[in-house]
Design an enzyme around this catalytic site. Structure first.
Site, PDB file in Angstrom:
ATOM      1  N   ARG A  48      28.023  40.406  39.439  1.00  0.00           N
ATOM      2  CA  ARG A  48      28.880  41.404  40.085  1.00  0.00           C
ATOM      3  C   ARG A  48      28.603  42.798  39.527  1.00  0.00           C
ATOM      4  NH1 ARG A  48      33.571  41.862  43.501  1.00  0.00           N
ATOM      5  NH2 ARG A  48      33.489  39.649  43.964  1.00  0.00           N
ATOM      6  N   GLU A  81      42.262  43.774  42.147  1.00  0.00           N
ATOM      7  CA  GLU A  81      41.336  44.319  41.158  1.00  0.00           C
ATOM      8  C   GLU A  81      40.994  45.806  41.322  1.00  0.00           C
ATOM      9  OE1 GLU A  81      38.434  40.720  39.908  1.00  0.00           O
ATOM     10  OE2 GLU A  81      38.659  41.010  42.060  1.00  0.00           O
TER      11      GLU A  81
END
Length: 803
Positions: A324, A736
């Site tokens: 990521r 997030e």
């Protein structure tokens, strides 16, 4: 079945969804009435369980002497690796982590022995009497040592587009450097915990504080030598998690489960806060070595970045976290020529793991630092450099991994926020403050964020739900999602109530259990509502179709010309009616009762697999995300030039979260995530001694944000739109992304320090603690305030060239 495509017909006014409804456990949270695992009543046969860990970070396990511990009154069993009936290795990606160390130890506190006792007093005494002898070896604790020794976990990964080397060389300007991003403790209020019971006929039922019941079930089955059908994992709620309970809830569950199998009695494991912080994984510390070429207006021509992360002793989720990071090095910027490489370092620290943002925050911090460096070098407003590099249309809408970034709101968000926050005026005032030799330093930062929503591992993008309608018209819903305070359950409750046309109080979200929802994904990646909510909607659609057909028969009046028409049946506010003749209606409870008597199935399962997501790790190409949540933040800080103390005095946030499912809950997530991010970038410092033992293992030595750290000016606003038709009710994930917006605070600190010294600003690492800021200021004590970028930069080992 008549299934609505996501986004179809969603311009209508909603009854329950998109309204602020209090968290389902809000009253219990504030009154103490919401039970967590340590609050659950003890059974008469219950044992207290804990462990003894390695005294050193690395070495050969020579012997374990537990004789004195076994003699303690109340101690029932002391278990070692040889007592494990199944496999002693587990892991979510690579099975490289032992449940109990048997030959070697790899970090301080690594479990070696499990003890079960009648009382906690006996348990704690026994723990002190176990003697673990280790022939110590020199531990590898830093990224630098691991790189020197080529200690890595998993393969090297990279994503490349274009030809960055020549692009950098041919650019009129270039910079190179190395940037350090610190780790972070999750600091959930409920420590790791598990309570296990024996199942009738063999097996284990475990109540776990976990984001991932299926993972706990699978690990217990594998290590304890059971089939997954012999293990049930339940989770009612967690007292916070933030990624720290996605995989690492398995160890306490294994301890409790092993004791259950060995003794036939129930067993409870509750980590103390100090033990929890000492032995669990954190956000990954990272080092990024970078080189960038750019034009004199700040537009990036070429970029090369190599990430090194501190993975700890075992793989855990580190390779996925790194993935990521590689995917988010662009943040909000189009990079035509770029290569990003990632390597996970194996060190002798507890295996690092997931944390809110999952590698994304580190990557965004890196690219935002590079943008700041470009602005300092060119003496430009960092906003102008960011605006110049933003994603655009056509060729400038493609990410470096090949996914088209459509629904781009970045320019609108940035321009709107610049105006609403008075960014230019506040920046001008901050710049003026730097001319004072004795006053505080002020800085204003602005940062955009583009965060991809979905798991990057394709198979995890699935969810299932079970919805049961009862004869009195009430509804139960079960999903694989877990509630950790983020508001998943209330959103699921709202969605089901809206879909079934019943009142909110008629729906109850049940305890998450692998017995009802199998093969589920972790509640993570900000996708909990997307996956489980859509699955619940699919189940409701099945039920509504069945009930619509049945209701059409009951509501029809053929002699009055009102034929059976399931398409005309509507469910609203606890009633069912034919929209052609609204006076023809009955209560939902009446319909449910009659349907049961006519043997209509009132239970349904729903399944959802995220469409169109796929990513090839080998080629670095694909579309790993369903959509992107976007936002921007302006932050203002005051820095004491004599102590280094940082005070955040203002924060303005603007986010595109689509059509909010629950504006109040979403606002809470934004505020909480941002403040948690503030802690990461300014205050939270993990400190280890030379032997690998964590020194900052309690609130007295590890500083998380408090109420007084909240900025006095704190503006949160949403750019609401209904363009995200890919997702349920045009909503977007909000868990997030807000944390990443706090990087604006760090850039504001860098700007403030630059007002004192360019050299000091370029040396700044993350987090910008008071000590770190003071260290940087000392580097620039002899330098006059300057923003022309002419001095040779140091600290981050930044080097610049002009052509």
């Amino acid at each position: 079945m008549r299934r609505r495509a996501p986004g179809t017909g969603l311009d209508r006014e909603l009854d329950i969804v998109s309204r602020t409804v209090p968290h389902d456990s809000a009253h219990g949270h504030v009154t103490g009435g919401a039970p967590y695992i340590d609050d659950l009543s003890a059974l008469s046969d219950e044992l207290q369980v804990s462990f003894v860990g390695s005294p050193v970070a690395r070495g050969e396990l020579v012997s374990v002497d537990s004789a004195r511990a076994r003699e303690v009154e109340g101690v029932v069993c002391v278990l070692e690796a040889s007592d494990i009936p199944g496999h002693n290795l587990f892991g979510p990606i690579f099975e490289d982590e032992p449940f109990l160390a048997s030959k070697h130890v790899e970090y301080v506190g690594q479990p070696v022995v499990v003890i079960a006792a009648e009382t906690r007093e006996a348990l704690e005494l026994a723990r002190t009497l176990v003697e673990v002898e280790v022939r110590g070896e020199t531990p590898v604790l830093s990224i630098e040592d691991a790189v020197d020794q080529r200690n890595f976990l998993g393969p090297r990964r990279s994503i490349r587009r274009g030809d960055p080397g020549p692009a950098i060389t041919e650019s009129s300007e270039s910079l190179a450097g190395s940037f350090r991003v610190g780790g972070q403790e999750q600091f959930y209020l409920e420590s790791q915990a598990a309570l296990a019971y024996p199942l009738d006929g063999g097996g284990v039922r475990v109540v776990s504080s976990t984001q991932n019941p299926t993972e706990v079930q699978a690990v217990l089955a594998e290590v304890l030598g059971l089939g997954q059908h012999q293990v049930v994992c339940e989770c009612t709620r967690m007292g916070g998690a933030f990624g720290g309970k996605e995989t690492q809830a398995s160890l306490p569950a294994l301890m409790a489960g092993l004791v259950v199998l060995r003794t036939g009695r129930s067993a409870r494991v509750i980590y103390g806060k100090d033990d929890d912080m000492r032995v669990t994984g954190k956000r990954h510390e990272m080092r990024a070595d970078w080189q960038v070429g750019f034009r004199q207006d700040g537009r990036i021509g070429g970029l090369e970045v190599t990430f090194y992360s501190n993975g700890g002793a075992f793989a855990d989720l580190s390779t996925s976290v790194m993935e990521r990071s590689l995917l988010h090095i662009d943040n909000a910027y189009f990079l035509e020529h770029v290569e990003v490489v990632g390597k996970v370092c194996k060190t002798n620290l507890p295996p690092n793991t997931a944390f809110r943002g999952f590698g994304g925050p580190q990557a965004v911090a890196v690219i935002e630092n590079i943008v700041e460096e470009i602005a300092l070098h060119l003496d430009l407003d960092p906003f102008e450099v960011r605006r110049t590099n933003l994603y655009g249309c056509g060729e400038r809408s493609s990410t470096h991994y090949g996914q088209v970034f459509d629904e781009n709101q970045l320019a609108l968000l940035m321009e709107s926020l610049v105006e609403s926050s008075s960014y230019r005026e506040r920046r001008a005032e901050a710049l003026a403050s730097g001319s004072s030799r004795n006053g505080p330093l002020r800085g204003v930062g602005i940062v955009p964020v583009k965060f991809g929503i979905s798991f990057t591992s394709r198979f995890l993008n699935q969810g299932n739900a079970l919805v049961n309608v009862y004869a009195d018209g009430t509804v139960q819903v079960s999903t694989g999602g877990t509630e950790m305070g983020q508001g998943l359950n209330i959103k699921i409750q709202q969605l089901v109530a809206e879909e079934m046309g019943v009142k909110l109080e008629s729906v109850k979200v049940m305890t998450t259990s692998t017995e009802k929802n199998n093969n589920t994904s972790p509640t993570a990646a900000s996708a909990g509502t997307d996956l489980n909510g859509t699955a619940a909607i699919r189940a409701c659609e099945v039920l509504r179709d069945r009930l619509s057909t049945f209701a059409a028969q009951r509501l029809a009046e053929p002699h009055l010309g009102l034929s059976e028409s399931p398409e005309s049946v509507r469910f609203q506010d606890g009633e069912v009616f034919d929209e052609r003749a609204p006076e023809r209606r009955m209560t939902f409870a009446t319909l449910a009762n009659q349907a049961r008597r006519e043997r209509i199935d009132l239970g349904a399962r729903g399944f959802y697999a995220t469409p169109g997501v796929d990513f090839n790790r080998e080629t670095g190409r694909g579309s790993p995300f369903l959509y992107f949540t976007q936002g921007a933040a302006v932050a203002e800080v005051v820095v004491d030039r004599f102590t280094g103390m940082v005070k955040v005095v203002g924060s303005d946030l603007l986010l595109d979260i689509g059509r909010s499912l629950n504006p109040g809950v979403d606002r809470g997530q934004v505020v909480g995530g941002y403040v948690q991010g503030m802690g990461w970038v300014t205050a939270e410092q993990l400190v280890y001694d030379e032997g690998g033992e964590l020194l900052s293992h309690s609130p007295t030595t590890y500083k998380v944000p408090g109420v007084r750290d909240i900025p006095s000016r704190f503006v949160v606003d949403f750019l609401e739109n209904r363009a995200n038709t890919r997702n349920l009710y045009c909503s977007k994930a909000v868990g997030e992304p807000p944390l990443l917006l706090a990087i604006a605070v760090w850039t504001a600190v860098k700007q403030a320090v630059a007002g004192f010294s360019i050299e000091a600003a370029r040396a700044l690492r993350l987090p910008a603690t008071g000590e770190e800021v003071l260290r940087c200021l000392e580097l620039g004590r002899d330098e006059s305030p300057s923003r022309d970028g002419s001095k040779a930069p140091v600290g981050q080992t930044v080097e610049g060239t002009e052509r």
